[in-house]
Design a protein around this motif. Sequence first.
Motif, mmCIF file in Angstrom:
data_model
loop_
_atom_site.group_PDB
_atom_site.id
_atom_site.type_symbol
_atom_site.label_atom_id
_atom_site.label_comp_id
_atom_site.label_asym_id
_atom_site.label_seq_id
_atom_site.Cartn_x
_atom_site.Cartn_y
_atom_site.Cartn_z
ATOM 1 N N ASN A 130 0.871 -1.176 0.000
ATOM 2 C CA ASN A 130 0.000 0.000 0.000
ATOM 3 C C ASN A 130 0.907 1.224 0.000
ATOM 4 O O ASN A 130 1.554 1.527 1.017
ATOM 5 N N ASP A 134 -5.992 8.388 -2.625
ATOM 6 C CA ASP A 134 -6.717 7.242 -2.054
ATOM 7 C C ASP A 134 -5.904 6.677 -0.900
ATOM 8 O O ASP A 134 -4.671 6.714 -0.919
ATOM 9 N N GLU A 135 -6.597 6.145 0.085
ATOM 10 C CA GLU A 135 -5.912 5.555 1.221
ATOM 11 C C GLU A 135 -5.392 4.151 0.916
ATOM 12 O O GLU A 135 -4.606 3.608 1.689
ATOM 13 N N SER A 193 -0.274 14.186 1.208
ATOM 14 C CA SER A 193 -1.648 14.006 0.708
ATOM 15 C C SER A 193 -1.642 12.887 -0.337
ATOM 16 O O SER A 193 -0.650 12.675 -1.043
ATOM 17 N N ARG A 242 3.439 7.163 4.443
ATOM 18 C CA ARG A 242 3.214 7.741 5.780
ATOM 19 C C ARG A 242 4.247 7.206 6.784
ATOM 20 O O ARG A 242 4.772 7.935 7.617
ATOM 21 N N THR A 247 0.308 4.419 -0.066
ATOM 22 C CA THR A 247 -0.087 5.490 0.863
ATOM 23 C C THR A 247 0.401 5.185 2.276
ATOM 24 O O THR A 247 0.988 6.040 2.959
ATOM 25 N N GLU A 248 0.158 3.949 2.710
ATOM 26 C CA GLU A 248 0.578 3.551 4.051
ATOM 27 C C GLU A 248 2.100 3.560 4.185
ATOM 28 O O GLU A 248 2.646 4.034 5.197
#
Length: 483
Positions: free
Chosen positions: A346, A369-370, A366, A352, A348-349
Amino acid sequence: MNWFQKSLRRRIFFTMIVLILGASILIAGVTIYQYKQEAKQLRSEKLIRKENAIRDHIAHILMQTTYEVKTDNIPFIFKDEIHKIRDIHDVDLSLYSLDGELLTSSLITFFKDSTETDMKPKLLKELKSGKDKRLVRSFKKEGESYRSSYTYIVDQYFKPIAILNLPLIKDTGFIERKLNEFLQLLAEAYLLMLLIASVLAYFLSRSITQSLAAISRRIDETRLEKRNEKIDTKNTSLEIQPIISAYNKMIDELEDSAARLAQSEREEAWREMARQVAHEIKNPLTPMRLSIQSFERNFDPDDPKAKEKLREYAQSLINQIDTLSSIAGAFSDFAKMPVQKNEDINLTETARLAIDIFNDDNLHFSADDEAITIKFDRTQMIRVITNLVKNAQQATSNEEEPEIYITIQSAGNEIALTVADNGTGIAEEDQQKIFEPKFSTKSKGMGLGLGMVKNIVENYGGNISFESELNKGTKFIINLPKN
């Protein structure tokens, strides 16, 4: 025309057609000329045969007559016989005196409206002056074309006693009809031959230019950075084979040159890197040497501040050793990349997680999509983002209000990961060298970070680019394929 001049295939095709048309016209012209000459010769031979047959008949009559054989008795001897001769030989005839005066003729109606019944003086003079004592002339009468022959009639002593005239009508209609029939048949044959030749010319020109077109395509597709295929010479003509052989030889030489160039570039890159590493290692070694020499000269165990000085000396050495360790680590990270893993992560994960390491309020993240899933190695993705964020932090270290933006956008079949800052930017003269392993704009470090990032991204089928403006900031863009 340009379309004709630029196309070898068209030139070959139309040249062959023009040659065939030219040859056809030439053969037709020669055939027509030959046909007319043969027709003329046949008419002449026919006239001679008729003339000889009638002369033999006249000679026979002169041998059987009871009249004295002389010019004055000719009208009496042939009064009735001249018509019999005409009926037997199917040709009219006239007999003239040696002075050109008409004696008798089977052409009663032929001359009834004409005052020129006697031979013209010019014809008589030409007959007398001729070598073979024979004259043939062509003329028209009442719309008909004639070939008229004049020859002497002799007695038993071969003495000329009269002039025989045979006005034969030319059978031009029959000859022209036969010629037209022949030309029609010839035109049909040439038309069929032209159609066959056009088909053959088309395929022949296509066959000749097909190999050239294949060579042209292969040359256009030839690239230094990839393996180029050779052209097979089995089904090519002997004239094209030398060109193909030259192309194949060029491909071999190109591959050898590319291999040598790549090897040379690799060796040069490692040599440059080794020099850079040696230079970077020497930098902390010098202060370490000076520190040890100074400590050896100035250290006094009885000094009340001996422990404090010893601690400062140890800390200085530790700092220099840490510098050496970071240099070795950077070199190791670039030269020995971990084994590549293809796992679903993922993005996005993972991004982060990499950003949280910094604990920096100036970082802004930003994502569209998550849950954006891609094929990548999680550890290497963290290394990529970490390197880009570190560079951004160093670029904004002197800014009063530093800002770093990390964004993830999904568009079509690609994912775009960007890291943008409002830092010092990259000078235009440095932008071409920014991904080179040995290049760095910072006072510390070896410049291996961006080179490592580029290698990782490209190994996963992506690409990295950047936009930068001096004193305004830089944005790095990584494009990766979706799952």
